[in-house]
Scaffold this active site. Structure first.
Site, mmCIF file in Angstrom:
data_model
loop_
_atom_site.group_PDB
_atom_site.id
_atom_site.type_symbol
_atom_site.label_atom_id
_atom_site.label_comp_id
_atom_site.label_asym_id
_atom_site.label_seq_id
_atom_site.Cartn_x
_atom_site.Cartn_y
_atom_site.Cartn_z
ATOM 1 N N LYS A 97 81.261 0.811 44.699
ATOM 2 C CA LYS A 97 82.215 1.835 45.126
ATOM 3 C C LYS A 97 82.722 1.631 46.559
ATOM 4 O O LYS A 97 83.830 2.026 46.874
ATOM 5 C CB LYS A 97 81.621 3.227 44.963
ATOM 6 C CG LYS A 97 81.563 3.645 43.496
ATOM 7 C CD LYS A 97 81.379 5.129 43.328
ATOM 8 C CE LYS A 97 81.478 5.521 41.871
ATOM 9 N NZ LYS A 97 80.269 5.119 41.106
ATOM 10 N N GLU A 119 86.399 13.747 45.377
ATOM 11 C CA GLU A 119 85.443 14.447 44.521
ATOM 12 C C GLU A 119 84.214 13.548 44.380
ATOM 13 O O GLU A 119 84.282 12.352 44.618
ATOM 14 C CB GLU A 119 86.042 14.675 43.129
ATOM 15 C CG GLU A 119 85.941 13.476 42.166
ATOM 16 C CD GLU A 119 86.784 12.270 42.568
ATOM 17 O OE1 GLU A 119 87.757 12.442 43.328
ATOM 18 O OE2 GLU A 119 86.474 11.147 42.110
ATOM 19 N N SER A 385 76.416 -3.305 38.734
ATOM 20 C CA SER A 385 77.318 -2.508 39.577
ATOM 21 C C SER A 385 76.611 -1.787 40.723
ATOM 22 O O SER A 385 77.243 -1.494 41.737
ATOM 23 C CB SER A 385 78.082 -1.497 38.717
ATOM 24 O OG SER A 385 77.193 -0.694 37.962
#
Ligand SMILES: *Cc1c(COP(=O)(O)O)cnc(C)c1O
Length: 403
Positions: A97, A119, A385
């Site tokens: 991310k 969010e 990930s």
């Protein structure tokens, strides 16, 4: 190298933001102008040498890229095929991310914005965004459901330490969907001074295109590393799909290599019934959520259904529009892995290779292990990930007898 015979597979959205039938911009009229401004600025910046150099330096010295490509020898010996892991878990803040959070913050800076609004569900996107905001000296408002705030205390504390405001959302189910609703409302009030930094390749155009661009570093690196390490391309590549950002980041570099099989893995949760899973591509129907059209989990009346997965990062009822397109043209196969199989893979990777994966990534690992047993001659590349630190407390309670 790839033959590139089918250049049209790896498409960019059309002028209205559609990938085939999916995507688009279902927006409040007030925001349309602003979104056009962001689109125009992004399309210029992505071709800008300085912007990309700035981003590359951050990736290298701040995130620690390139993330390594690791040959998982112990797993390979046990399961038959050669299994390679792209180690996004080694990035600063522990997952992929940060790749798009830094890109979005840099974009905000170039647009002259003072604040980032975002969010978060489990808090991973919130922490990555708060990190990028701290680095760039931007204000940061993170909207988070009341239930998630109670569940994810360490991430809430991290965001606060990093200087972000965590805003508690008490409407509806008090989780990710409502957090997005409230963050969009805030953005509608503040778009002159703020930018919305979305957490995946979802939302109205141009967000999916922007996040995809920043995540594509994963596949570019992995392809080069794989060729250097093995002298060939992988037979199969695998990634988990929540909104779909880590997956598209890996897939993009291989879409035109027609002999590379591509698998996106969705969370089957507890089962195939409505409310038991978050497998939008497998169990959803065409619908609109948060300003874009996609495969969407819906009940019999066409209302958005609750999404569920043991991995909070996969727990979203919609999915990125490019994945819907790639499914429709048959270039990528989407399949599911249950909570139970993901947890088993979580422990398998931990015990066999000494790498504790995120529960999200464990879905991709579980699927790769199945593929490996069916295709022992293959070379399989899996996107790891994120790391599992955030899941430790949860998993200890869940599997009291497993350790
Ligand atoms: C958020 C998250 C995901 C799911 O998001 P995508 O946009 O589908 O990539 C997957 N893995 C980890 C570790 C995450 O934090």
């Amino acid at each position: 190298m790839g033959l590139n015979t089918q250049q049209t597979i790896n498409i960019q959205p059309n002028q209205n933001g559609f990938y085939g039938d999916y995507g688009g911009q279902f927006l409040d009229e007030n925001l349309k102008n602003e979104f056009q401004k962001i689109t125009n600025a992004f399309l210029i910046l992505k071709e800008d040498k300085k912007f990309n150099e700035e981003l590359d330096l951050l990736y290298k010295h701040y995130v620690g890229r390139p993330s390594s490509l690791y040959y998982a020898q112990n797993l390979s010996t046990k399961y038959g095929a050669e299994i390679y892991l792209k180690r996004e878990d080694l990035n600063h803040t522990g997952a992929h991310k940060i790749n798009h959070a830094l890109g979005e913050a840099l974009l905000a800076k170039k647009l002259g914005k003072k604040k980032i609004i975002a969010e978060t569900g489990a808090g991973q996107h919130g922490v990555a965004t708060a990190t990028a905001a701290a680095l760039f000296g931007l204000d940061c408002d993170i909207y988070m459901g009341e239930i998630d705030i109670q569940k994810e205390k360490p991430n809430v504390d991290k965001m606060k330490i990093l200087g972000a405001n965590v805003i508690c959302v008490k409407s509806g189910g008090r989780a990710l969907k409502e957090a997005v609703d409230e963050a969009f409302k805030a953005y509608l009030r503040e778009y002159n001074s703020a930018i919305y930094a979305i957490g995946s390749v979802v939302g109205p155009h141009p967000f999916p295109m922007i996040v995809e661009y920043f995540q594509s570093i994963i596949g570019r690196e992995a392809k080069k590393q794989f060729l250097e390490l093995t002298g060939s391309l992988p037979n199969s590549i695998v990634a988990c799909v929540g909104g779909g950002s880590n997956a598209i980041g890996l897939f993009n570099a291989f879409l035109d290599d027609e002999f590379v099989k591509i698998y996106g893995v969705e969370p089957l949760g507890k089962g195939a019934s409505i409310g038991e899973n978050a497998a939008s591509l497998t169990h959803g129907k065409d619908g609109i959520i948060h300003g874009f059209k996609c495969k969407l989990l819906q009940d019999r009346n066409g209302n958005v259904a609750n999404a569920y997965s043991i991995a909070s990062g996969l727990d979203y009822p919609g999915v990125g529009p490019k994945h819907c397109y790639l499914q429709k043209i048959g270039r990528v196969s989407y399949d599911t892995i249950s909570d139970k199989d993901a947890v088993q893979a979580f422990f398998e990777l931990s015990k066999m290779e000494g790498i504790i994966p995120a529960l999200e990534s464990s879905h991709a690992i579980a699927y790769a292990l199945k593929l490996a047993q069916q295709n022992p001659e293959e070379k399989i590349l899996v996107n790891l990930s994120g790391r599992g630190d955030k899941d430790i407390d949860f998993i200890i309670n869940y599997e009291k007898n497993a350790i």
